[in-house]
Design a protein around this motif. Sequence first.
Motif: not given
Length: 607
Positions: A278-280, A469-472, A481-485, A582-584
């Motif tokens: 599940x999402x962290x 911007x930091x996320x992008x 994206x799938x394992x970035x929190x 769609x981050x983790x």
Amino acid sequence: MNRKIKIALIACTIVFSMVVICGCDLFIKTNDGKVDLKWYMGLTYEDEEQNDIEYKTSVGSQVAAVALETEYSKDYAIIKDDDAYININTVKENIDKRFYWDKKENKVLFTDAVTVYSVNEDGMATKEDPADTSAYSLIHGDTDEQVEYKVFLVENGKCYLNIRFIEKFVDIKCTVSKVKEKTPSIISLQYQSGEKTVLKTDSDIEMRTKGNYQNLIVTEVPEGTKVTLLEKGKNWNKVRTDNGYIGYIPVKELVDEKKEKAEYKNDDDRYIHTTMDKKVSLAWNQIYSQSANDNMKELIRNVKGVNVISPTWFSIKDKKGNLSTLADLNYVEKAHKNGMQVWALFNDFAHKKLTKTVLTSTELRNNLEKNIMFYVSSYDLDGVNIDFEYIEKNIADDYMQFLRELSILCRKTGTILSIDNYAPSEWSGYFDREQQLKLADYIIIMNYDEHTAGSDEAGSVSSLPYAEKSIKDTIKEAKDTSRIINGMPFYTRVWKETPQGDGDGKGTLVEDAINGNYYLTTEAVSMETAEKAYKDAGVKPAFDQQTGQNFVTYSKGKSTYSIWLEDKTSVKARLELMNKYQLAGAAYWALGQEKDNIWDVISAYFK
């Protein structure tokens, strides 16, 4: 003027004009100038008097040029006997970053998903000549392997890897052309997978340094030679031969264009990641003392939607790689009973000199890694959260090697490895987030500190444009994206501006030619403290479109106060960014700084 002389001058002028008009055909046919290949391929340097001096080697028989996929390496290679040695920086920058040279202990390492292979500088002697240690090397891994070559050479503070050692771990195509007359030895390396355009030369043709006939000749390319297209031009194409010549050939001299697919194997599928189903939703718990662990029950009393807690328990304490600890087994048991995993935080905050000392030595680094895993086992930890913030550019490679080695230990035990990262910026580009995400199960953006205690202007801790911007930028670097929190602040800052004439000299003096100079001070505060401050001042927040946050400003005495609020509005906006990209998951710094109503917002995103 003599009539004959005039006629001669006119004739010369006509001939010259014809040459220009005809595209310099006469020059084409007569230009036999060849480029100095040693200069062209990077095998010379300029001395103080700007003379070109050829590189020499004392550990091999000759230096050699290295032809990469599209250019020549800036670092020369070394030929010794029948072996070619490539500068390790060339290998790391272009072929595989996992090779590592420990300068202190003078050993070479290669680290894959499950094993660290190491080789000491001293080779193994032969039975025939016990004094000769250059013929054999011993590669230490899960088992030791003796190889009949010297794995690496060291010269002038630089490390050179034997191509045979590189080929043991990496799928590449290597062609070595030995020195011939004025042509230097060339080591041609091909290693990039993908579709490439190839052609053949239609006749014997001269390759040139640039795309016109006035430039010097690189080499004579025989008819029917296969070349790879590097840059397509109108009249000239930049191409590469398989044996490492790079230059320009006329378009009209290239035929049989077709696509070829190059495939070089990799071991990416061996990097197995342990992730949550599940999402962290991670909350950091800042622990200052052993007794602070007892506050955990009260801190999580109203918490909803959190499935991971990260206590700040461990720190490098000495130059041997030992750790100070505030760990508590009862804390872990309580967290597990409340449905939370425990990812203990390990930091390097004691002193940046310790960070450099430990990470740059394989022996000390390994000791640190063993200590981390000892505490993982002793306290039944579910994960490790690495928060090293004293990583400067000169030890970035050592830090990455630490992560490689630690990731193997975590992978073997099923321990989740997460790594904290600053928001991307010009100065933090060397953190290599793509490699980090390959090694770790999660990377966490510490998406705050847009404005800090050292800032010379008041502003948000993390405005929404800054956070997005930091996320992008992180996604762009990490390529996933799938394992970035995304980490978000539960704290904010109260900013105080006092006119220079009324100030006490404390804070940052800000020069303002329009409104007058002032002293700027700031204090980090919790959500509740910020709310109390503006309510006591009798003001109400207003939404600031520019930052995407609620904002208040008020006066007290001769000072002006400003607060960009962290509240339900900002938290919800950050969680929307989590879903948008769609981050983790999300992480929060830190427990105890939030208002209780925040948990209703958070829990709605983690059902």
